[in-house]
Design an enzyme around this catalytic site. Structure first.
Site, PDB file in Angstrom:
ATOM      1  CG  HIS A 121      -1.933   1.321   1.806  1.00  0.00           C
ATOM      2  ND1 HIS A 121      -1.751   1.933   1.859  1.00  0.00           N
ATOM      3  CD2 HIS A 121      -3.096   0.608   1.616  1.00  0.00           C
ATOM      4  CE1 HIS A 121      -2.397   2.602   1.526  1.00  0.00           C
ATOM      5  NE2 HIS A 121      -4.001   2.197   1.659  1.00  0.00           N
ATOM      6  CG  ASP A 198       0.872  -2.691   7.066  1.00  0.00           C
ATOM      7  OD1 ASP A 198      -0.002  -2.218   7.191  1.00  0.00           O
ATOM      8  OD2 ASP A 198       0.374  -1.742   5.006  1.00  0.00           O
ATOM      9  CD  GLN A 201      -6.515  -4.178   4.442  1.00  0.00           C
ATOM     10  OE1 GLN A 201      -7.275  -5.451   3.875  1.00  0.00           O
ATOM     11  NE2 GLN A 201      -6.880  -3.548   3.608  1.00  0.00           N
ATOM     12  CE  LYS A 224      -6.614  -0.849   6.270  1.00  0.00           C
ATOM     13  NZ  LYS A 224      -7.783  -0.033   5.668  1.00  0.00           N
ATOM     14  CB  CYS A 360      -3.567   3.156  -1.440  1.00  0.00           C
ATOM     15  SG  CYS A 360      -4.730   4.679  -1.158  1.00  0.00           S
TER      16      CYS A 360
END
Lengths: 403, 133
Positions: A121, A198, A201, A224, A360
């Site tokens: 991202h 990261d 997700q 999220k 993104c």
């Protein structure tokens, strides 16, 4: 907190007031809807316990502090960290920027290489570009193989050259590909390379354990994760202790004199100013909620929805799907020769919300040689009937577009 | 109804855009991107006697963006630069003659923005934000 013994998406859905609107919401990877438990915990925070934290000596101020620090403990427990390793920030983007500006400035210098991947991202590319620019360092990218997975051979080769940091996403927000985080972290550590993961997700879908992963930095966004707009930075305690704060102000100091100041201990030295107390409390409630559902149940429900949606898209006959079959959370696709915005507009007409654009992730779009794609993403509340409605809308779109 | 947006002629302009391509020696080249969606359009113009002597465009975008840009090039051909510099949002909406929801307005107007950007630069004028509309 609500305990559900057997996972039933229709029951789960009742916990989310949003769905009274009647929309088919397939954009959970962008932001998840919030269960009542989260909203109520936040309201209660303002109605019953609102005072500034770490300040007053009156009982109410202590209550607020206890709530905030209790939330930090809850977040730590969720990823098997200790509470001193949890920094609350605005979002995952801010967490990455904090690491880049603090740890990065102290550890990255001229000629150094920061290793990332092309499936990141923008939030895991741009902060490193900014750091590289100011430090005279450069970025290297691990490519994605044809099947939409991270090229592990290339990752091994790049790591052997001992970059100063390896920053990568656990799950791609476009491909849904799950990177073998544990293996990659072990490979990096063998070369003495620290890792930032990261988890934005992945954290809503799989149980994360920072101890088991052995990761140095981990970031994710609360929104999220069915929680409010707050972000989390996890860093190993030794790293946090050595890092300089990025923002100065109240709460991040021990003592302030006119000539100089001394910093508070980690994690508070990174949280200048009044923090997002209700956000932290809401995030803790979201974690309670998800733990009550159980990650095994969540995973098996979401796999059912994923398989059902993939089957549905395949049956339309004019859909190109990006990424591996075995995936988590998202399906990015293009529909015939139509642009993703047109697909999204037509679905919107049927009350189906899907994301369209570059997500993104412009470098990845370049790699896939597409300008944009549409994306459906799923969560605990997604039902087979949501997918049916989306497919019905796509069948209509097929006629409209003459495909 | 969004379905009215995708009438046959819009899809035809999307799939077979008129004036799509580049010119060998253009007098102006202009380009812009919709940051929210990634659509991009480049316009190339050959000026002849203060008029649009020839015009081509390239771009990546949705049907609305490509069709409206293409129709705009047809509409601009032969017009004076002064006329083109005064093209408005309504001119484009009349050209494409389909209902456009406000979220898609930016798609429909990207071509206009890029064309005016080029003409304004050529005329030595500055494109103000309000001129976009």
């Amino acid at each position: 907190m609500r305990l559900v013994s057997r996972f039933n998406p229709l029951d789960v859905r009742k916990d989310f007031p949003f769905f009274e609107k009647g929309l088919v919401y397939l954009d959970t990877a962008a932001t998840a809807q919030k269960p009542k438990a989260v909203l109520e915990s936040m309201t209660e925070c303002y109605v019953e316990h609102n005072a500034n934290v770490h300040r007053g000596v009156y009982a109410l101020a202590q209550e607020a502090t206890d709530l905030y620090e209790g939330a930090r403990k809850r977040v730590a427990k969720f990823i098997n960290a200790s509470s001193g390793e949890i920094v609350f920030v605005r979002n995952a983007t801010e967490a990455i920027n904090l690491v880049a500006q603090s740890w990065g400035r102290a550890n990255i210098s001229k000629g150094d290489v920061i290793l990332v991947t092309v499936m990141e991202h923008h939030s895991n590319i741009v902060p490193w570009q900014m750091l590289a620019k100011s430090a005279g360092a450069s970025l290297e990218f691990v490519p994605v193989s044809k099947d939409g997975l991270l090229d592990m051979d290339a990752a091994r080769l790049s790591l052997r050259k001992k970059p100063k940091l390896f920053a990568f996403t656990h799950v791609s927000n476009v491909l849904g590909a799950v990177n073998p985080a544990k293996e990659l972290i072990a490979l990096a550590h063998r070369e003495g390379v620290p890792v930032l993961l990261d988890a934005s997700q992945s954290v809503p879908h799989v149980r994360l354990d920072v101890g088991e992963l052995g990761v140095d930095f981990l970031v994710f966004s609360g929104h999220k994760l069915y929680g409010p707009h707050i972000g989390v930075l996890y860093a190993k305690r030794s790293l946090l202790e050595a890092m300089e704060p990025v923002l100065g102000g109240g709460d991040m100091i021990k003592e302030v004199a006119l000539s100089h100041s001394t910093w508070n201990d980690a994690p508070w030295k990174f949280e200048a100013g009044t923090p997002n107390v209700s956000g932290a409390v809401g995030l803790a409630a979201a974690m309670d909620y998800l733990d009550a559902l159980g990650f095994d149940a969540i995973a098996s429900h979401e796999k059912d929805i994923m398989d059902y949606a993939l089957e549905g898209l395949d049956s339309l006959g004019c859909v190109a799907i990006y990424g591996p079959r075995d995936r988590v959370g998202v399906i990015s696709f293009n529909f015939g020769d139509m642009h993703a915005h047109d697909v999204s507009s037509v679905l919107d007409e049927s009350g189906v919300c899907v994301r369209s654009g570059h997500h993104c992730a412009q470098p990845l779009m370049g790699e896939l040689k597409i300008p944009a794609c549409a994306r459906m993403s799923f969560g605990v509340y997604t039902t087979r009937s949501d997918i049916d409605r989306a497919m019905e809308a796509l069948r209509k779109a097929k006629v409209v577009f003459g495909l | 109804m969004v379905f009215d947006m995708y009438q046959e002629f819009i899809l035809d302009y999307y799939r077979h855009p008129r004036n799509f391509g580049t010119l060998p020696h253009p007098d102006m080249i202009s380009h812009d991107v919709n940051t929210s969606c990634g659509d991009e359009v480049t316009m190339q113009v050959l000026v002849k006697d203060d008029r649009i002597g020839n015009i081509r465009f390239t771009g990546k975008g949705c049907a609305i963006c490509i069709a409206s840009s293409s129709m705009l090039t047809e509409h601009a051909l032969g017009k004076t630069l002064d006329e083109v510099s005064r093209f408005t949002k309504d001119d484009v909406l009349n050209l494409i003659s389909i209902p456009i929801s406000c979220v898609r307005l930016k798609c429909a107007l990207l071509g206009l923005k890029v064309l005016k950007l080029g003409v304004y630069q050529f005329l030595g004028k500055k494109l103000e934000v309000q001129d976009e509309n």
